[in-house]
Design a protein around this motif. Structure first.
Motif, PDB file in Angstrom:
ATOM      1  N   LYS A 285      53.146  43.594  58.849  1.00  0.00           N
ATOM      2  CA  LYS A 285      54.160  44.234  59.695  1.00  0.00           C
ATOM      3  C   LYS A 285      53.533  45.354  60.517  1.00  0.00           C
ATOM      4  O   LYS A 285      53.822  45.505  61.715  1.00  0.00           O
ATOM      5  N   GLU A 286      52.695  46.158  59.875  1.00  0.00           N
ATOM      6  CA  GLU A 286      52.054  47.257  60.590  1.00  0.00           C
ATOM      7  C   GLU A 286      51.172  46.738  61.724  1.00  0.00           C
ATOM      8  O   GLU A 286      51.076  47.358  62.780  1.00  0.00           O
ATOM      9  N   THR A 287      50.528  45.586  61.500  1.00  0.00           N
ATOM     10  CA  THR A 287      49.705  44.986  62.552  1.00  0.00           C
ATOM     11  C   THR A 287      50.557  44.616  63.765  1.00  0.00           C
ATOM     12  O   THR A 287      50.193  44.901  64.913  1.00  0.00           O
ATOM     13  N   LEU A 288      51.699  43.985  63.506  1.00  0.00           N
ATOM     14  CA  LEU A 288      52.583  43.611  64.611  1.00  0.00           C
ATOM     15  C   LEU A 288      53.095  44.845  65.351  1.00  0.00           C
ATOM     16  O   LEU A 288      53.153  44.866  66.585  1.00  0.00           O
ATOM     17  N   MET A 289      53.477  45.862  64.587  1.00  0.00           N
ATOM     18  CA  MET A 289      53.994  47.082  65.210  1.00  0.00           C
ATOM     19  C   MET A 289      52.920  47.767  66.057  1.00  0.00           C
ATOM     20  O   MET A 289      53.187  48.232  67.165  1.00  0.00           O
ATOM     21  N   LYS A 290      51.706  47.822  65.520  1.00  0.00           N
ATOM     22  CA  LYS A 290      50.626  48.491  66.234  1.00  0.00           C
ATOM     23  C   LYS A 290      50.271  47.758  67.522  1.00  0.00           C
ATOM     24  O   LYS A 290      49.984  48.381  68.552  1.00  0.00           O
ATOM     25  N   ARG A 291      50.299  46.427  67.472  1.00  0.00           N
ATOM     26  CA  ARG A 291      49.963  45.637  68.661  1.00  0.00           C
ATOM     27  C   ARG A 291      51.165  45.439  69.585  1.00  0.00           C
ATOM     28  O   ARG A 291      51.028  44.820  70.641  1.00  0.00           O
ATOM     29  N   LYS A 292      52.326  45.943  69.167  1.00  0.00           N
ATOM     30  CA  LYS A 292      53.559  45.859  69.964  1.00  0.00           C
ATOM     31  C   LYS A 292      53.925  44.424  70.284  1.00  0.00           C
ATOM     32  O   LYS A 292      54.260  44.069  71.421  1.00  0.00           O
ATOM     33  N   ILE A 293      53.850  43.566  69.246  1.00  0.00           N
ATOM     34  CA  ILE A 293      54.280  42.180  69.388  1.00  0.00           C
ATOM     35  C   ILE A 293      55.317  41.888  68.311  1.00  0.00           C
ATOM     36  O   ILE A 293      55.335  42.527  67.258  1.00  0.00           O
ATOM     37  N   SER A 294      56.196  40.944  68.596  1.00  0.00           N
ATOM     38  CA  SER A 294      57.318  40.698  67.693  1.00  0.00           C
ATOM     39  C   SER A 294      57.088  39.529  66.746  1.00  0.00           C
ATOM     40  O   SER A 294      57.822  39.373  65.771  1.00  0.00           O
ATOM     41  N   ALA A 295      56.096  38.686  67.006  1.00  0.00           N
ATOM     42  CA  ALA A 295      55.870  37.511  66.161  1.00  0.00           C
ATOM     43  C   ALA A 295      54.412  37.084  66.255  1.00  0.00           C
ATOM     44  O   ALA A 295      53.709  37.413  67.219  1.00  0.00           O
ATOM     45  N   ALA A 296      53.979  36.329  65.250  1.00  0.00           N
ATOM     46  CA  ALA A 296      52.597  35.851  65.239  1.00  0.00           C
ATOM     47  C   ALA A 296      52.494  34.612  64.362  1.00  0.00           C
ATOM     48  O   ALA A 296      53.268  34.445  63.412  1.00  0.00           O
ATOM     49  N   PRO A 297      51.532  33.732  64.667  1.00  0.00           N
ATOM     50  CA  PRO A 297      51.286  32.590  63.784  1.00  0.00           C
ATOM     51  C   PRO A 297      50.550  33.051  62.523  1.00  0.00           C
ATOM     52  O   PRO A 297      49.905  34.099  62.512  1.00  0.00           O
ATOM     53  N   VAL A 298      50.684  32.270  61.453  1.00  0.00           N
ATOM     54  CA  VAL A 298      50.053  32.588  60.176  1.00  0.00           C
ATOM     55  C   VAL A 298      49.039  31.499  59.849  1.00  0.00           C
ATOM     56  O   VAL A 298      49.328  30.304  59.980  1.00  0.00           O
ATOM     57  N   VAL A 299      47.859  31.922  59.406  1.00  0.00           N
ATOM     58  CA  VAL A 299      46.793  30.975  59.090  1.00  0.00           C
ATOM     59  C   VAL A 299      46.369  31.138  57.636  1.00  0.00           C
ATOM     60  O   VAL A 299      46.602  32.179  57.009  1.00  0.00           O
ATOM     61  N   ASP A 300      45.730  30.093  57.079  1.00  0.00           N
ATOM     62  CA  ASP A 300      45.179  30.189  55.737  1.00  0.00           C
ATOM     63  C   ASP A 300      43.764  30.735  55.805  1.00  0.00           C
ATOM     64  O   ASP A 300      43.283  31.126  56.880  1.00  0.00           O
ATOM     65  N   ASP A 301      43.069  30.755  54.675  1.00  0.00           N
ATOM     66  CA  ASP A 301      41.718  31.317  54.636  1.00  0.00           C
ATOM     67  C   ASP A 301      40.725  30.511  55.459  1.00  0.00           C
ATOM     68  O   ASP A 301      39.639  31.004  55.792  1.00  0.00           O
ATOM     69  N   ASN A 302      41.076  29.267  55.783  1.00  0.00           N
ATOM     70  CA  ASN A 302      40.203  28.427  56.619  1.00  0.00           C
ATOM     71  C   ASN A 302      40.565  28.501  58.092  1.00  0.00           C
ATOM     72  O   ASN A 302      39.984  27.781  58.906  1.00  0.00           O
ATOM     73  N   GLY A 303      41.530  29.351  58.428  1.00  0.00           N
ATOM     74  CA  GLY A 303      41.909  29.514  59.827  1.00  0.00           C
ATOM     75  C   GLY A 303      42.872  28.472  60.347  1.00  0.00           C
ATOM     76  O   GLY A 303      43.109  28.411  61.553  1.00  0.00           O
ATOM     77  N   LYS A 304      43.457  27.662  59.471  1.00  0.00           N
ATOM     78  CA  LYS A 304      44.388  26.628  59.908  1.00  0.00           C
ATOM     79  C   LYS A 304      45.813  27.162  59.934  1.00  0.00           C
ATOM     80  O   LYS A 304      46.224  27.945  59.069  1.00  0.00           O
ATOM     81  N   LEU A 305      46.576  26.711  60.902  1.00  0.00           N
ATOM     82  CA  LEU A 305      47.963  27.130  61.054  1.00  0.00           C
ATOM     83  C   LEU A 305      48.798  26.653  59.864  1.00  0.00           C
ATOM     84  O   LEU A 305      48.814  25.468  59.543  1.00  0.00           O
ATOM     85  N   VAL A 306      49.516  27.594  59.201  1.00  0.00           N
ATOM     86  CA  VAL A 306      50.363  27.218  58.067  1.00  0.00           C
ATOM     87  C   VAL A 306      51.783  27.764  58.204  1.00  0.00           C
ATOM     88  O   VAL A 306      52.663  27.415  57.415  1.00  0.00           O
ATOM     89  N   GLY A 307      52.021  28.614  59.203  1.00  0.00           N
ATOM     90  CA  GLY A 307      53.362  29.165  59.360  1.00  0.00           C
ATOM     91  C   GLY A 307      53.438  30.124  60.528  1.00  0.00           C
ATOM     92  O   GLY A 307      52.507  30.250  61.324  1.00  0.00           O
TER      93      GLY A 307
END
Length: 320
Positions: A285-307
């Motif tokens: 959450k702090e990352t989103l607030m600091k970058r002033k963005i409202s949403a982001a994709p989520v990746v696993d440890d291998n960098g693949k999109l998971v959410g």
């Protein structure tokens, strides 16, 4: 009448503060013996007392339990009617009695000695029956109770509470007990929500907004509209994110005269901000607030999109 009320209240506070101010100077070998006995305890810490001491004892037991020391309260009278069965030889008993001569002690102390239970005392009378039987004495004595009649336990109960807190905090630090440990014993509270939740607990796992790197701006725009998260992940054949296409990217593209049939790779933000599924929700959450963005994709440890996740998901989980 009002002036009397205020003056009495002020006098009470001043007297209690004055008595409590002596406590730091009393910390020494006895305090260390008590702390080490609890740290070395292989069982539980049982706090016991009667009357006002019992009420304070409940709070001390609760504080110990919530800061890494298994503990519970046993009322001294109930101990004599079956609850002594809760106490085992590997336990430590912290008994609170200002006088150190509660009637219940005459029956309780021999039973504790038979079982080899370590006894610690919080008392104002070190030479009392309780004080003489204890392995360590935590001195809660006062020169004067704050009660105008010097009858109601006031200054002495404050001393008991404060010394109990000091003992619990010292032991907590010695155990290396941290915020996340504390949150595990408070999972329903705000702290639990902040420290225990990971991104994968809160993220959208189904219908995650994404398109292939070969898609057009029109494809990405339709995906934006369909999923309503405000961003679309642009992925390669292995579901690795190559960029992010957001509502802002679409507006900038159109204002600059870009066409909807162009490759989305020309309009997207290359790379973009992604969040790891295993990271703490509060950090994400702090990352989103600091970058002033409202949403982001989520990746696993291998960098693949998971959410995918947006700020609203954090607010709904009580992470403010």
């Amino acid at each position: 009448m009002n002036e009397l009320l205020l003056n009495t209240a002020r006098q009470t506070l001043l007297l209690e503060l004055q008595e409590a101010s002596h406590l730091p100077d009393r910390l020494g070998d006895a305090f260390l013996r008590a702390a080490h006995a609890i740290i070395a305890c292989q069982g539980k810490v049982i706090v016991s007392g009667i009357g006002k001491s019992g009420h304070i004892g409940r709070k001390i037991a609760a504080t110990l339990a919530s800061t890494g020391t298994p503990a519970f309260f046993v009322h001294a009278a109930e101990a004599l009617h079956g609850d002594l069965g809760m106490i085992e030889s590997r336990d430590v008993l912290l008994f609170i009695s200002y006088s150190g001569s509660a009637k219940e002690l005459e029956l309780i102390l021999p039973r504790l000695e038979e079982r080899g239970v370590v006894l610690l005392a919080m008392t104002g009378k070190p030479l009392s029956q309780l004080g003489l039987a204890a392995k360590a004495i935590l001195d809660i004595s006062v020169e004067r109770e704050a009660c105008p009649m010097s009858l109601a336990p006031t200054s002495s109960t404050v001393n008991t509470l404060m010394l109990g807190d000091a003992l619990a905090m010292a032991i907590m630090q010695a155990r290396g007990f941290n915020e996340e440990d504390f949150a595990r014993s408070h999972p329903a509270g705000a702290l639990g929500a902040r420290l225990l939740n990971r991104v994968h607990h809160l993220m959208r796992k189904e219908d995650v907004p994404h398109v292939h790197i070969d898609a057009t701006v029109m494809d990405a725009m339709l995906e934006l509209s369909r999923t309503g998260l405000g961003m679309v992940a642009i992925c390669d054949d292995n579901d690795r994110i190559k960029g992010i296409f957001s509502d802002g990217d679409l507006r900038r593209w159109l204002v600059a005269g870009g066409i909807l049939g162009a490759p989305v790779s020309e309009a997207m933000t290359k790379g973009g901000i992604t969040l790891n599924a295993e990271s703490r929700a509060i950090d994400a959450k702090e990352t989103l607030m600091k970058r002033k963005i409202s949403a982001a994709p989520v990746v696993d440890d291998n960098g693949k999109l998971v959410g995918a996740i947006n700020l609203q998901a954090f607010y709904q989980a009580g992470i403010i």
